[in-house]
Design a protein around this motif. Structure first.
Motif, PDB file in Angstrom:
ATOM      1  N   LEU A 149      44.320  45.482  38.334  1.00 31.01           N
ATOM      2  CA  LEU A 149      44.213  46.202  37.262  1.00 31.01           C
ATOM      3  C   LEU A 149      43.105  46.884  36.887  1.00 31.01           C
ATOM      4  O   LEU A 149      43.072  47.998  36.552  1.00 31.01           O
TER       5      LEU A 149
ATOM      6  N   ASP B 261      42.879  49.927  38.960  1.00 31.48           N
ATOM      7  CA  ASP B 261      44.097  50.821  38.701  1.00 31.48           C
ATOM      8  C   ASP B 261      44.760  50.968  39.813  1.00 31.48           C
ATOM      9  O   ASP B 261      45.171  52.211  40.351  1.00 31.48           O
TER      10      ASP B 261
ATOM     11  N   VAL C 151      47.955  50.311  42.068  1.00 34.97           N
ATOM     12  CA  VAL C 151      49.403  49.773  41.911  1.00 34.97           C
ATOM     13  C   VAL C 151      49.779  48.820  43.153  1.00 34.97           C
ATOM     14  O   VAL C 151      50.286  47.675  42.894  1.00 34.97           O
TER      15      VAL C 151
ATOM     16  N   VAL D  23      48.278  45.328  42.453  1.00 35.96           N
ATOM     17  CA  VAL D  23      48.944  44.501  41.430  1.00 35.96           C
ATOM     18  C   VAL D  23      50.374  44.181  41.936  1.00 35.96           C
ATOM     19  O   VAL D  23      50.927  43.053  41.739  1.00 35.96           O
TER      20      VAL D  23
ATOM     21  N   GLN E 124      46.802  51.430  34.472  1.00 38.17           N
ATOM     22  CA  GLN E 124      47.652  50.191  35.025  1.00 38.17           C
ATOM     23  C   GLN E 124      47.326  48.955  33.693  1.00 38.17           C
ATOM     24  O   GLN E 124      47.980  48.025  33.680  1.00 38.17           O
TER      25      GLN E 124
END
Length: 336
Positions: free
Chosen positions: A55, A58, A60, A63, A127
Motif C-alpha cells: 500500500l 502504491d 497493485v 497488494v 492504493q
C-alpha cells in the motif's frame, strides 16, 4: 426443492462425514488447534506486512500478493459455517479468532507505518485512498464472494479456486490500511477503511451461511439432536443472521445513497459547467458534516451558482453541497 438444489451445488448429498470434513477445514478445534493457530497468525502477520508495504509503495501487484497469502478468509467462513449449523461454541471460537485476526492486521499496519509516517503523504497514494470508503460495487462483490468461498470450500473438486476468491475479496489490505492511517493520524479515513472491511466481513458471513444452509449442512449437523436442541439451534441461526443483515443493510443503504448523490451532483455539474472554462475534478459524497464536496477547476467566469442550486434541488437527500473552485491559468511558450 432446496435439497435438490443444494445437492447439485455441493455435487453429492451432504452426510455426517462431509460435515466433519468441513469442521476440520474451517474450524480451529481438536488436537491440531495449536498448530492451526500458529500457522494462521504467522501467515496473517506476513500478509499484513506485505499489504502494508504494498500500500505504501502504491503497488497493485504486491497488494494482490498479500491477498493470496492472507488466511483471514478461513475463520470468517468458519463463522459462517458455525452460524449455519447453529453451533454456539464454534460461533464463539470463530468470532474471537476473526476479531483477533482483525486486531493483529491493524496492529501490523500501524507498527510498520509509524516509523515511516514522516516520509509519505497518504493522500498522494492511490492504493491507500481507494480503500478509505466502501462503494456499492464493493458490497456486491463481497456478497458474491461469500457464495464463492462457501462453494469452493464445500467441494473437493474446486478448492484450486480459493486463491481467486482471496483476490476477489479484499480483507487484509483494508485492515493494514486502517493501521497506516492511524499511524499518520488520519482517523476519519481509518474509520472509512474499517467500514470497507466490515462491509466485506458481514457480506461474506451472510451469503456464506445461506449457501451452507442451502447445501443441507444444518439439517445433517442437527439430525440426531433433541427437538429442543434443534429449536435452539434454529433460533441461534436466525438471530445471528439478523445481527449480520441489519448492519449490512444499513451500510448498503448508505452506500446506495452516497452513490446516488455522487451521480446526481456529477451530472448536474457537467450540465452547469457546459460551455464555460471549468470542469469537474471530483465529487465527494462521503465527507463529514453531512456535506457533499464538489471540486471544479478552470479559468474565466464561473456560471451562476443559482443555476446549479436549481439543478440539484431535492437530489441531495438532506445534505448540503459545498463547491470548491480552483482557478487556473494556461500559458503557451514558444520553445523555438
Amino acid at each position: 426443492m432446496w435439497e435438490s438444489i443444494g445437492t447439485i451445488l455441493h455435487g453429492d448429498p451432504v452426510d455426517k462425514k462431509e460435515v466433519n470434513r468441513m469442521r476440520d477445514l474451517v474450524l480451529f478445534e481438536g488436537p491440531e488447534t495449536k498448530k492451526k493457530l500458529v500457522k494462521f497468525f504467522c501467515l496473517l502477520i506476513l500478509s499484513s506486512g506485505i499489504a502494508t508495504y504494498g500500500l505504501l509503495g502504491d503497488s497493485v501487484a504486491v497488494v494482490i500478493g498479500a491477498m493470496i497469502v492472507a488466511p483471514l478468509m478461513l475463520p470468517i467462513m468458519g463463522l459462517a459455517f458455525s452460524i449455519s449449523i447453529a453451533d454456539r461454541l464454534a460461533i464463539k471460537h470463530s468470532l474471537l479468532l476473526s476479531i483477533g485476526g482483525i486486531l493483529t492486521a491493524i496492529a501490523v499496519g500501524f507498527i510498520l507505518a509509524w516509523p515511516l509516517s514522516n516520509f509519505f503523504q497518504v493522500q498522494n497514494i492511490d492504493q491507500v485512498m481507494v480503500r478509505t470508503s466502501p462503494r456499492l460495487l464493493d458490497l456486491l462483490a463481497a456478497l458474491i464472494t461469500g457464495f464463492a468461498g462457501a462453494f469452493a470450500m464445500s467441494r473437493h473438486d474446486v478448492s484450486d479456486t480459493l486463491p481467486g476468491v482471496a483476490i476477489a475479496i479484499s480483507l487484509v489490505p483494508p485492515l493494514a490500511n486502517v493501521g497506516i492511517l492511524m499511524a499518520t493520524s488520519n482517523y476519519s479515513l481509518a474509520l472509512g477503511s474499517l467500514l470497507l472491511f466490515m462491509t466485506n466481513y458481514f457480506a461474506i458471513l451472510l451469503t456464506g451461511a445461506l449457501l451452507f444452509g442451502i447445501m443441507s449442512f444444518p439439517k445433517v449437523a442437527i439430525l440426531k439432536q433433541s427437538l429442543s436442541a434443534k429449536r435452539s439451534g434454529i433460533i441461534i441461526a436466525i438471530v445471528m443472521l439478523v445481527l449480520i443483515a441489519v448492519p449490512l443493510g444499513y451500510t448498503g443503504y448508505n452506500i446506495f445513497i452516497d452513490n446516488s448523490i455522487t451521480q446526481n451532483v456529477n451530472e448536474a455539474s457537467i450540465n452547469w459547467l457546459s460551455g464555460s472554462g471549468f470542469e469537474v475534478i471530483s465529487v465527494d459524497a462521503e465527507s463529514v458534516n453531512e456535506e457533499v464536496i464538489l471540486r471544479v477547476i478552470g479559468e474565466g467566469e464561473l456560471p451562476p451558482i443559482a443555476d446549479l442550486e436549481e439543478m440539484i434541488k431535492g437530489k441531495l437527500y438532506g445534505k448540503t453541497l459545498k463547491v470548491e473552485v480552483v482557478y487556473s491559468s494556461t500559458y503557451f511558450l514558444d520553445g523555438g
